[in-house]
Write a protein that holds these residues in place. Structure first.
Motif, PDB file in Angstrom:
ATOM      1  N   TRP A  14       4.673   3.831  -7.513  1.00 15.03           N
ATOM      2  CA  TRP A  14       3.570   3.161  -7.063  1.00 15.03           C
ATOM      3  C   TRP A  14       2.278   3.629  -7.601  1.00 15.03           C
ATOM      4  O   TRP A  14       1.387   2.979  -7.718  1.00 15.03           O
ATOM      5  N   ASP A  15       2.014   5.135  -7.782  1.00 22.20           N
ATOM      6  CA  ASP A  15       0.964   5.538  -8.367  1.00 22.20           C
ATOM      7  C   ASP A  15       0.693   5.309  -9.666  1.00 22.20           C
ATOM      8  O   ASP A  15      -0.517   4.747 -10.095  1.00 22.20           O
TER       9      ASP A  15
ATOM     10  N   THR B 206       1.660   2.640 -11.297  1.00 22.44           N
ATOM     11  CA  THR B 206       1.510   1.140 -11.421  1.00 22.44           C
ATOM     12  C   THR B 206       0.272   0.623 -10.688  1.00 22.44           C
ATOM     13  O   THR B 206      -0.145  -0.448 -10.878  1.00 22.44           O
ATOM     14  N   ARG B 207      -0.574   1.544 -10.184  1.00 19.73           N
ATOM     15  CA  ARG B 207      -1.745   1.374  -9.346  1.00 19.73           C
ATOM     16  C   ARG B 207      -2.926   1.864 -10.194  1.00 19.73           C
ATOM     17  O   ARG B 207      -3.918   1.911  -9.452  1.00 19.73           O
TER      18      ARG B 207
ATOM     19  N   ASN C 293       0.810  -1.097  -0.056  1.00 22.65           N
ATOM     20  CA  ASN C 293       0.045   0.178  -0.007  1.00 22.65           C
ATOM     21  C   ASN C 293       0.921   1.172   0.110  1.00 22.65           C
ATOM     22  O   ASN C 293       1.907   1.226   0.392  1.00 22.65           O
ATOM     23  N   ARG C 294       0.382   2.352  -0.126  1.00 20.48           N
ATOM     24  CA  ARG C 294       1.047   3.418  -0.603  1.00 20.48           C
ATOM     25  C   ARG C 294       1.478   3.966   0.755  1.00 20.48           C
ATOM     26  O   ARG C 294       2.762   4.661   0.814  1.00 20.48           O
TER      27      ARG C 294
END
Length: 115
Positions: free
Chosen positions: A110-111, A113-114, A60-61
């Motif tokens: 992260w952002d 790839t989500r 999670n972020r």
């Protein structure tokens, strides 16, 4: 020596240079600094790839920014700096800035790839 980016997993090559203690003029100093900068770019690029891997792995972020890990990394760097002859006054702010920028990169990955 011609400079080229190493493949992943290959050791970083540093171009031949005169040792700092043996430099007789500024051209030798600059050539040494330039050779080290090229090697540092390769090492930092590899570090960035590890940050991308962390972004891929973290669940999670909220896990991206880890204050305890930041302090652990800085402590390890400072412990390695002294025997290497690197001033703490250089090492600590450089690594804190590096960590800050790597965290920003990790958030971006992260952002991305989500979505």
């Amino acid at each position: 020596m011609c400079w080229s980016a190493p493949l992943s997993g290959e050791p970083v090559q540093i171009d031949p240079r005169v040792a700092p203690e043996a430099c007789a003029d500024m051209s030798q100093v600059r050539a040494g600094v330039d050779a080290l900068d090229r090697a540092l770019v390769q090492l930092l690029a590899e570090r960035q790839r590890y940050m991308a891997a962390a972004a891929r792995i973290k669940p999670n972020r909220d896990a991206v920014h880890d204050a305890a890990r930041i302090e652990d990394v800085v402590a390890k760097v400072l412990a390695a700096a002294e025997p290497a002859g690197l001033s703490r006054d250089i090492a600590e702010p450089v690594w804190r800035t590096l960590i800050d920028r790597c965290i920003a990169h990790e958030f971006a990955v992260w952002d991305a790839t989500r979505d």
